[in-house]
Design an enzyme around this catalytic site. Structure first.
Site, short mmCIF file in Angstrom:
data_model
loop_
_atom_site.label_atom_id
_atom_site.label_comp_id
_atom_site.label_asym_id
_atom_site.label_seq_id
_atom_site.Cartn_x
_atom_site.Cartn_y
_atom_site.Cartn_z
N GLY A 1 -21.56 25.49 12.55
CA GLY A 1 -20.55 25.34 11.38
C GLY A 1 -21.49 24.66 10.23
O GLY A 1 -21.31 25.18 9.06
N LYS B 1 -30.43 17.02 13.93
CA LYS B 1 -29.95 18.59 13.65
C LYS B 1 -29.49 18.55 12.28
O LYS B 1 -29.60 19.63 11.46
CB LYS B 1 -28.93 18.91 14.73
CG LYS B 1 -28.71 20.40 14.53
CD LYS B 1 -27.99 20.75 15.76
CE LYS B 1 -26.51 20.26 16.06
NZ LYS B 1 -25.50 20.84 15.56
N SER B 2 -28.68 17.79 11.78
CA SER B 2 -28.10 17.61 10.56
C SER B 2 -29.31 17.62 9.27
O SER B 2 -29.33 18.57 8.49
CB SER B 2 -27.33 16.42 10.24
OG SER B 2 -26.23 16.49 10.31
N ARG C 1 -11.65 19.38 19.79
CA ARG C 1 -11.75 18.33 20.90
C ARG C 1 -10.90 17.61 21.42
O ARG C 1 -11.15 16.99 22.50
CB ARG C 1 -13.19 17.59 20.09
CG ARG C 1 -14.36 18.21 19.85
CD ARG C 1 -15.59 17.44 19.30
NE ARG C 1 -16.79 18.16 19.29
CZ ARG C 1 -17.72 18.19 18.61
NH1 ARG C 1 -17.80 17.17 17.61
NH2 ARG C 1 -18.78 18.93 18.92
N ARG D 1 -13.31 29.04 13.90
CA ARG D 1 -13.22 27.92 13.09
C ARG D 1 -12.64 28.19 11.54
O ARG D 1 -13.11 29.36 11.02
CB ARG D 1 -14.59 26.99 13.10
CG ARG D 1 -14.94 26.51 14.14
CD ARG D 1 -16.03 26.00 14.57
NE ARG D 1 -16.39 24.74 13.81
CZ ARG D 1 -17.42 24.04 13.76
NH1 ARG D 1 -18.33 24.45 14.58
NH2 ARG D 1 -17.42 22.78 13.04
N ARG E 1 -30.50 21.02 6.92
CA ARG E 1 -30.55 20.52 5.40
C ARG E 1 -32.06 20.94 4.91
O ARG E 1 -32.07 21.57 3.78
CB ARG E 1 -30.13 19.28 5.09
CG ARG E 1 -28.57 19.25 5.02
CD ARG E 1 -28.42 17.65 5.32
NE ARG E 1 -26.91 17.42 5.38
CZ ARG E 1 -26.11 17.75 6.22
NH1 ARG E 1 -26.42 18.13 7.28
NH2 ARG E 1 -24.65 17.40 6.02
N ASP F 1 -19.03 13.43 15.84
CA ASP F 1 -19.46 14.07 16.80
C ASP F 1 -19.66 13.09 18.20
O ASP F 1 -20.16 13.50 19.07
CB ASP F 1 -21.08 14.30 16.35
CG ASP F 1 -20.86 15.48 15.31
OD1 ASP F 1 -19.99 16.12 15.18
OD2 ASP F 1 -21.83 15.49 14.37
N LYS G 1 -13.66 21.70 15.38
CA LYS G 1 -15.15 21.46 15.67
C LYS G 1 -15.63 22.66 16.40
O LYS G 1 -14.83 23.48 16.66
CB LYS G 1 -15.17 20.10 16.23
CG LYS G 1 -15.21 19.19 15.46
CD LYS G 1 -16.34 18.93 14.26
CE LYS G 1 -16.09 18.37 12.75
NZ LYS G 1 -17.31 18.49 12.14
C1 S3P Z 1 -22.31 17.83 10.00
C2 S3P Z 1 -21.07 17.21 9.54
C3 S3P Z 1 -20.06 16.75 10.51
C4 S3P Z 1 -20.43 16.96 11.95
C5 S3P Z 1 -21.38 18.31 12.11
C6 S3P Z 1 -22.59 17.95 11.29
C7 S3P Z 1 -23.33 17.97 8.95
O1 S3P Z 1 -18.97 17.51 9.98
O2 S3P Z 1 -19.26 17.09 12.83
O3 S3P Z 1 -21.62 18.42 13.67
O4 S3P Z 1 -24.70 18.33 9.35
O5 S3P Z 1 -23.05 18.13 7.83
P1 S3P Z 1 -18.05 17.23 8.68
O6 S3P Z 1 -18.56 18.59 7.81
O7 S3P Z 1 -16.73 17.43 9.35
O8 S3P Z 1 -18.46 16.13 8.38
#
Ligand code: S3P
Length: 421
Positions: free
Chosen positions: A79, A7-8, A334, A107, A12, A303, A330
């Site tokens: 987020g 997903k990350s 959590r 958030r 991007r 995560d 988050k």
């Molecule tokens: C993510 C970074 C993480 C992670 C989130 C996805 C990302 O958060 O918890 O689910 O894709 O950059 P942080 O920004 O706290 O590192």
């Protein structure tokens, strides 16, 4: 079996491909709710995105080339997409309103608003929360950003905002986080340089350099693999092989923790695809041992803390984690949601200021018999469903809808491999 694309990286690549010159072909993208919302938003901003059978095509408009809109951008639960798009919109000379669902609207965006304002963006919000209106500038100001709270999302947003800066932006990462943005930027030809200095990473980027589209193949999401694989660890006579999982060094803290817990996991078929390491992981039934996690480890498995906490309940002895301050900001708080859920399932759990201590059951079963409040957090929902695979009494989650945020076919896939959901 395979899990959805990471997903990350999916988020991007959609954004950076939109800002590149040329067409990017993306294979293996996640089709979760977060990604669907992001695609809709990029289309609203004038990016053409076409879906083929197994891939998507993104027709880039160049940095600063997005169209203005009167519509709000609805980010759903994400987020990451929110923060990355805030960075993106810093390079645009028009105002846009960003909104989210009830969990996202709670958030805090304050840590990101600070550097983006320094870079020249006008941002208005109530108490640093969504809805937020942001108006960028066609030339952002280069900054030096010393990042105190580790966050890949904030680092990435600043990097994207710097793409139209007439100069050098420096980010000092005191605790390094996932580096997918840096990898894609390098691949797309950005002028970016990364140096390690003891524990720190220093990232330097010079803006106003075009990005050029390159095709990309995304591996499976290690955070999703962590959840599915954990089902095998706590189930007798079980073995699951998950193929093509992203194994970037900044994403594998959880798997290293599993080894310390004496889990039966085997990594095979290591290779590099689209500048990222990809592997197959085999998980087999295990007698887990409780362990304690440091602040640095926790920062690299934010995560995976929900599924770690579930495994801890099945492990022999006590486990704990500390330094999870960011866990409170988050998809849910959590620490609170895990504490409540574990307690309700009759697991011995103690709350610490920024962590939990969990006393495991050596006989490999927990009591269960509770309805879990997920607080609309997909990872809490999936983790407690995994716990239910080996609980004496049924575990019910109050909402399964949130799972689609990251893993829409989770329940179907788990049923296919024998889960009694
Ligand atoms: C993510 C970074 C993480 C992670 C989130 C996805 C990302 O958060 O918890 O689910 O894709 O950059 P942080 O920004 O706290 O590192």
């Amino acid at each position: 079996m395979e899990v959805p694309g990471d997903k990350s990286i999916s988020q991007r690549i959609l954004i950076l491909a939109s800002l590149a010159i040329g067409t990017t072909k993306v294979s293996g993208i996640s089709f979760s709710e977060d990604i669907k919302n992001l695609i809709k938003n990029l289309k609203i901003l004038g990016v053409k995105i076409k879906k083929n059978k197994s891939s998507i095509l993104v027709y880039g408009v160049g940095v600063g080339g997005l169209n203005s809109t009167k519509k709000s951008l609805y980010m759903g639960n994400s987020g990451t997409a929110t923060r990355l798009m805030m960075g993106t919109l810093c390079n645009q000379d028009f105002e846009v309103k960003i909104t989210g669902d009830k969990s996202l609207n709670k958030r805090d965006m304050g840590e990101l608003i600070k550097p983006l304002k320094k870079m020249g963006a006008s941002i208005s919000s109530k108490k640093n929360k969504l809805p937020i209106s942001i108006k960028g500038f066609n030339e952002t100001m280069p900054i030096i950003y010393n990042q105190k709270i580790p966050s890949a999302q904030i680092k990435s947003a600043v990097l994207i905002a710097s793409l139209n800066s007439p100069g050098l932006t420096t980010i000092i990462e005191n605790i390094p986080t996932r580096n997918h943005t840096e990898i894609i930027l390098k691949k797309f030809g950005a002028k970016i340089e990364i140096k390690k200095e003891k524990q720190k990473k220093i990232i330097k980027i010079i803006g106003q350099k075009e990005l050029y589209a390159k095709s990309i193949l995304i591996g499976g999401d290690p955070s999703a693999a962590a959840i599915v694989g954990s089902a095998a660890l706590i189930t007798e006579n079980s073995k699951i092989k998950i193929k093509n999982v992203n194994f970037n060094k900044t994403r594998i803290a959880f798997f290293n923790v599993l080894k310390r817990m004496k889990a039966n996991i085997k990594i095979s078929n290591k290779r590099i695809i689209s500048n990222e390491e990809i592997v197959d992981i085999t998980f087999s039934s295990s007698k887990l041992k409780g362990i304690h996690l440091s602040k640095k480890t926790v920062a690299n498995m934010i995560d995976e803390i929900p599924i770690f906490s579930i495994l801890a309940a099945f492990a022999n002895g006590s486990s704990s984690f500390v330094g999870g301050e960011q866990l409170k900001n988050k998809e849910s708080n959590r620490i609170k949601s895990l504490y409540e859920g574990l307690y309700a399932c009759n697991v011995k759990v103690k709350k610490k200021n920024d962590g939990l201590e969990i006393i495991g059951k050596s006989k490999n079963k927990v009591v269960g018999g509770a309805k879990i409040k997920t607080y609309y957090d997909h990872r809490i929902a999936m983790s407690f469903l995994i716990m239910g695979l080996n609980s004496e009494k049924k575990i019910i989650i109050d909402d399964k809808d949130c799972i689609k945020t990251s893993f829409p076919n989770f329940i179907k896939l788990m049923k296919q491999i024998g889960a009694n959901f």
